[in-house]
Motif scaffolding. Sequence first.
Motif, PDB file in Angstrom:
ATOM      1  N   UNK A   1       2.276  -7.974 -21.495  1.00  0.00           N
ATOM      2  CA  UNK A   1       1.205  -8.847 -21.946  1.00  0.00           C
ATOM      3  C   UNK A   1       0.165  -8.014 -22.687  1.00  0.00           C
ATOM      4  N   UNK A   2      -0.220  -8.410 -23.889  1.00  0.00           N
ATOM      5  CA  UNK A   2      -1.251  -7.650 -24.615  1.00  0.00           C
ATOM      6  C   UNK A   2      -2.511  -7.495 -23.772  1.00  0.00           C
ATOM      7  N   UNK A   3      -3.129  -6.319 -23.872  1.00  0.00           N
ATOM      8  CA  UNK A   3      -4.287  -6.002 -23.031  1.00  0.00           C
ATOM      9  C   UNK A   3      -5.420  -7.006 -23.194  1.00  0.00           C
ATOM     10  N   UNK A   4      -5.602  -7.506 -24.419  1.00  0.00           N
ATOM     11  CA  UNK A   4      -6.705  -8.434 -24.657  1.00  0.00           C
ATOM     12  C   UNK A   4      -6.543  -9.752 -23.900  1.00  0.00           C
ATOM     13  N   UNK A   5      -5.306 -10.031 -23.421  1.00  0.00           N
ATOM     14  CA  UNK A   5      -5.065 -11.272 -22.677  1.00  0.00           C
ATOM     15  C   UNK A   5      -5.203 -11.094 -21.162  1.00  0.00           C
ATOM     16  N   UNK A   6      -5.333  -9.863 -20.720  1.00  0.00           N
ATOM     17  CA  UNK A   6      -5.324  -9.621 -19.273  1.00  0.00           C
ATOM     18  C   UNK A   6      -6.490 -10.281 -18.546  1.00  0.00           C
ATOM     19  N   UNK A   7      -7.627 -10.460 -19.233  1.00  0.00           N
ATOM     20  CA  UNK A   7      -8.774 -11.119 -18.611  1.00  0.00           C
ATOM     21  C   UNK A   7      -8.601 -12.635 -18.576  1.00  0.00           C
ATOM     22  N   UNK A   8      -7.590 -13.141 -19.312  1.00  0.00           N
ATOM     23  CA  UNK A   8      -7.389 -14.588 -19.421  1.00  0.00           C
ATOM     24  C   UNK A   8      -6.134 -15.060 -18.703  1.00  0.00           C
ATOM     25  N   UNK A   9      -5.132 -14.192 -18.603  1.00  0.00           N
ATOM     26  CA  UNK A   9      -3.843 -14.598 -18.038  1.00  0.00           C
ATOM     27  C   UNK A   9      -3.481 -13.684 -16.881  1.00  0.00           C
ATOM     28  N   UNK A  10      -3.222 -14.285 -15.731  1.00  0.00           N
ATOM     29  CA  UNK A  10      -2.819 -13.521 -14.550  1.00  0.00           C
ATOM     30  C   UNK A  10      -1.345 -13.163 -14.617  1.00  0.00           C
ATOM     31  N   UNK A  11      -0.508 -14.107 -15.030  1.00  0.00           N
ATOM     32  CA  UNK A  11       0.935 -13.859 -15.086  1.00  0.00           C
ATOM     33  C   UNK A  11       1.601 -14.911 -15.954  1.00  0.00           C
ATOM     34  N   UNK A  12       2.722 -14.516 -16.564  1.00  0.00           N
ATOM     35  CA  UNK A  12       3.593 -15.459 -17.267  1.00  0.00           C
ATOM     36  C   UNK A  12       5.001 -15.279 -16.730  1.00  0.00           C
ATOM     37  N   UNK A  13       5.598 -16.339 -16.267  1.00  0.00           N
ATOM     38  CA  UNK A  13       6.956 -16.304 -15.737  1.00  0.00           C
ATOM     39  C   UNK A  13       7.886 -16.984 -16.745  1.00  0.00           C
ATOM     40  N   UNK A  14       8.742 -16.176 -17.382  1.00  0.00           N
ATOM     41  CA  UNK A  14       9.725 -16.725 -18.315  1.00  0.00           C
ATOM     42  C   UNK A  14      11.010 -16.955 -17.538  1.00  0.00           C
ATOM     43  N   UNK A  15      11.398 -18.182 -17.384  1.00  0.00           N
ATOM     44  CA  UNK A  15      12.585 -18.505 -16.606  1.00  0.00           C
ATOM     45  C   UNK A  15      13.865 -18.044 -17.285  1.00  0.00           C
ATOM     46  N   UNK A  16      14.952 -18.105 -16.552  1.00  0.00           N
ATOM     47  CA  UNK A  16      16.253 -17.716 -17.068  1.00  0.00           C
ATOM     48  C   UNK A  16      17.050 -18.942 -17.504  1.00  0.00           C
ATOM     49  N   UNK A  17      17.918 -18.741 -18.488  1.00  0.00           N
ATOM     50  CA  UNK A  17      18.957 -19.711 -18.825  1.00  0.00           C
ATOM     51  C   UNK A  17      20.250 -19.181 -18.237  1.00  0.00           C
ATOM     52  N   UNK A  18      20.767 -19.867 -17.237  1.00  0.00           N
ATOM     53  CA  UNK A  18      21.876 -19.306 -16.479  1.00  0.00           C
ATOM     54  C   UNK A  18      21.388 -18.030 -15.816  1.00  0.00           C
ATOM     55  N   UNK A  19      22.081 -16.924 -16.084  1.00  0.00           N
ATOM     56  CA  UNK A  19      21.618 -15.636 -15.557  1.00  0.00           C
ATOM     57  C   UNK A  19      20.987 -14.772 -16.648  1.00  0.00           C
ATOM     58  N   UNK A  20      20.642 -15.410 -17.779  1.00  0.00           N
ATOM     59  CA  UNK A  20      20.105 -14.685 -18.929  1.00  0.00           C
ATOM     60  C   UNK A  20      18.585 -14.690 -18.921  1.00  0.00           C
ATOM     61  N   UNK A  21      17.994 -13.509 -19.011  1.00  0.00           N
ATOM     62  CA  UNK A  21      16.558 -13.404 -19.213  1.00  0.00           C
ATOM     63  C   UNK A  21      16.278 -13.398 -20.717  1.00  0.00           C
ATOM     64  N   UNK A  22      15.171 -13.955 -21.150  1.00  0.00           N
ATOM     65  CA  UNK A  22      14.896 -14.013 -22.584  1.00  0.00           C
ATOM     66  C   UNK A  22      14.327 -12.706 -23.127  1.00  0.00           C
ATOM     67  N   UNK A  23      14.441 -12.532 -24.422  1.00  0.00           N
ATOM     68  CA  UNK A  23      13.693 -11.488 -25.121  1.00  0.00           C
ATOM     69  C   UNK A  23      12.357 -12.109 -25.534  1.00  0.00           C
ATOM     70  N   UNK A  24      11.267 -11.438 -25.235  1.00  0.00           N
ATOM     71  CA  UNK A  24       9.930 -11.969 -25.491  1.00  0.00           C
ATOM     72  C   UNK A  24       9.169 -11.008 -26.388  1.00  0.00           C
TER      73      UNK A  24
END
Length: 696
Positions: free
Chosen positions: A30-53
């Motif tokens: 997560x970009x540093x400038x967002x750390x004061x605004x976002x605690x966490x982002x959970x990107x779910x999986x499709x099947x057993x595949x994690x996404x590229x973000x």
Amino acid sequence: MNKFYYIKTTVFIFAFCITILSYSKSNAQLPKELEAYISAIDYGKLGNLAPKVEYAEVSDQIIKVSVYFQIPDTLQQDDWKMQLKPAFVPDFNWAPHLTPTDNHIIAQHVFRSPALIVTSQSKQLALIPYLNILKGENPVDWYMDMDAQNNLLTLGLSNSEVDGHILFVKKPGAIFPKGNIEFGFYILYSNKKEDLFNPWRKVADFFWNNWGSDEFKKVMKTHASPEKYIEHTYNWAFNSWKKSVWQDIHIDGKDVGAPTYIVNTTQSPNYPGEVNERGFRSVWNQAWFSSLRSASGLYRYAKQTNDKKLLEYALKTKELALSFPQKEGFFPGVIATEMEKVEIGGREYNRSKGWDNWYWGNSNRNPYTRDAHTAPYHILDMSFTANQMLLWYNELEKDSRLLEYCKTYADALLKKQSPDGFFPGWLTLDSLEPMQHLNQSPESAVSALFLLNMFKATSDEAYFEPALKCIDAIVETIIMQGRWEDFETYWSCSGYGSKNLVGKKEQRNNQYKQNTLSIFWTAEVLFEAYQLTNNKKYLEYGERAMDELLMYQATWQPPYIYVRAIGGFGVMNADGEWNDARQGLFSELIIRYGKLLNRNEYIERGIAALYASFEMMYCPENPQTKEQWEKAWPFFGPEDYGFMMENYGHQGMTSGEGIGIGEFTIYDWGNGAAAESYTRIVDHFGKDFFKDLSFD
């Protein structure tokens, strides 16, 4: 041997580095400038595949997030989602649609200006889906969700279906095909005072600058002049469909009349079967369906074109409005005929008994009864109609009867103002006492507007201070909470919440059920208050209300909306309409704010709303819409040019085969209302206002 070993080792190290780089990209920090605004982002999986973000800075305080899946083989998964948890506890939440349970979603059907917005006293965060991807082919629909109770913002992919009228729920069975799946969104964040006060300005500007303005200019090159649509409207109402539309009424020795409230496709001169009337034959003068407002547009057009016959129709409708009897200043909003069931060939049909069997009544969109005979007086409807009388008196003709009628009502209205500044919602028919619903609602904005216009017409200070008192009450108790509750919010076709939500928030969303009419009325009265007082408070709150209203305006052309959508409006956060007739009513005010604030975005939006108000008309000038009408109603022909449903996709569904097209026209909330909007704007700004516009 050593050479082979070194080659093998080098290949291994190279592959390992590639793997590490790939892993780093797919789990981008997560970009540093967002750390004061976002605690966490959970990107779910499709099947057993994690996404590229991937994260990319677009501009100051705007980050674009791109999410990619490479699917090796077709897979079935009911739901994929990204969930974001803010790093602060919001005290204000906004989403375009209600989602009262975990299974409810904001389906892409209502993605007009889709955003999720949360603010606290010091931070603002907004998520906006990347609409460019949605313009293409996507195997699974997009959705959003706002869970305020758990402080989660969700964007996802799932099939959906309609729940009631109109919410959306997830539907099992999504199929993700082999290949690339792309998803994306923008994160807008701010700690600026102006963004915390008005959380929609930055978001609305982003939508229009990125999509709306270009879409608007492109569509404008394909649109006919509004005057062509007006020709269709008045030919339809007073010629090809006159037998069904125009109503001659005889009251107290006077010949009066108006177009009927509603007609449907069975009344087409091309329909091969029996007429089956929808609802009860009537003429309305209320905040929704206003025959007097439509007649003022007809009057303007008749004067502009020197058409004496159309002028006669307009004057008859004015006379009808003046015929509505006053009881201690208050008056009904409907004149209607008794109805009956007629059996023909073994089937029953709904028919009017004719105007020899008429009665006075009120709008049946209320909390108490669906019977117009017994419906109570509605303060909103009376104030709206009286204000239309004032506009006629001030701008069209100095008929002293109009001013006298308004004065009688205004003096009665003042006696009903409560100490807190608001006006009641409804009054009993017999004793004229306030009833229990919407006695502190933004419907009062229309009464305040009427009183301001009475002050302008008479210079009587007795109307001025009560109007400002009402406006201040709305500012203090309605605007910052987003409590946009009016009659349509609960007591029209979308009844969700009418039993348990009136005056209360939907807790899961931390939002009231809200309707765009009351947002508009508030923005309108604040504009007039600023013009009269030069008090910047009214302009600042008016702009805030206007920007919230604009979040219901379409700022792009979805591939699943089969008519031109840009500039059109939705209705509320629990309904499915696109291109609703209210956009014509909104148009001039958006333009006026644009002129006052020197904001070209608003002017473009206002013009887009005006043109969208003609989009649902059946006529050659709307080729996509015409095709949809003919798929739904194959018997339509040239005699039906001008027929216009009030909106599109009302039931929350569309298709290229005519699903989403309706079956009726409300002249005063459709073609007649749109014509009035254009003729009024021409009278106020001149025809050169449109000629001087450039859409290059």
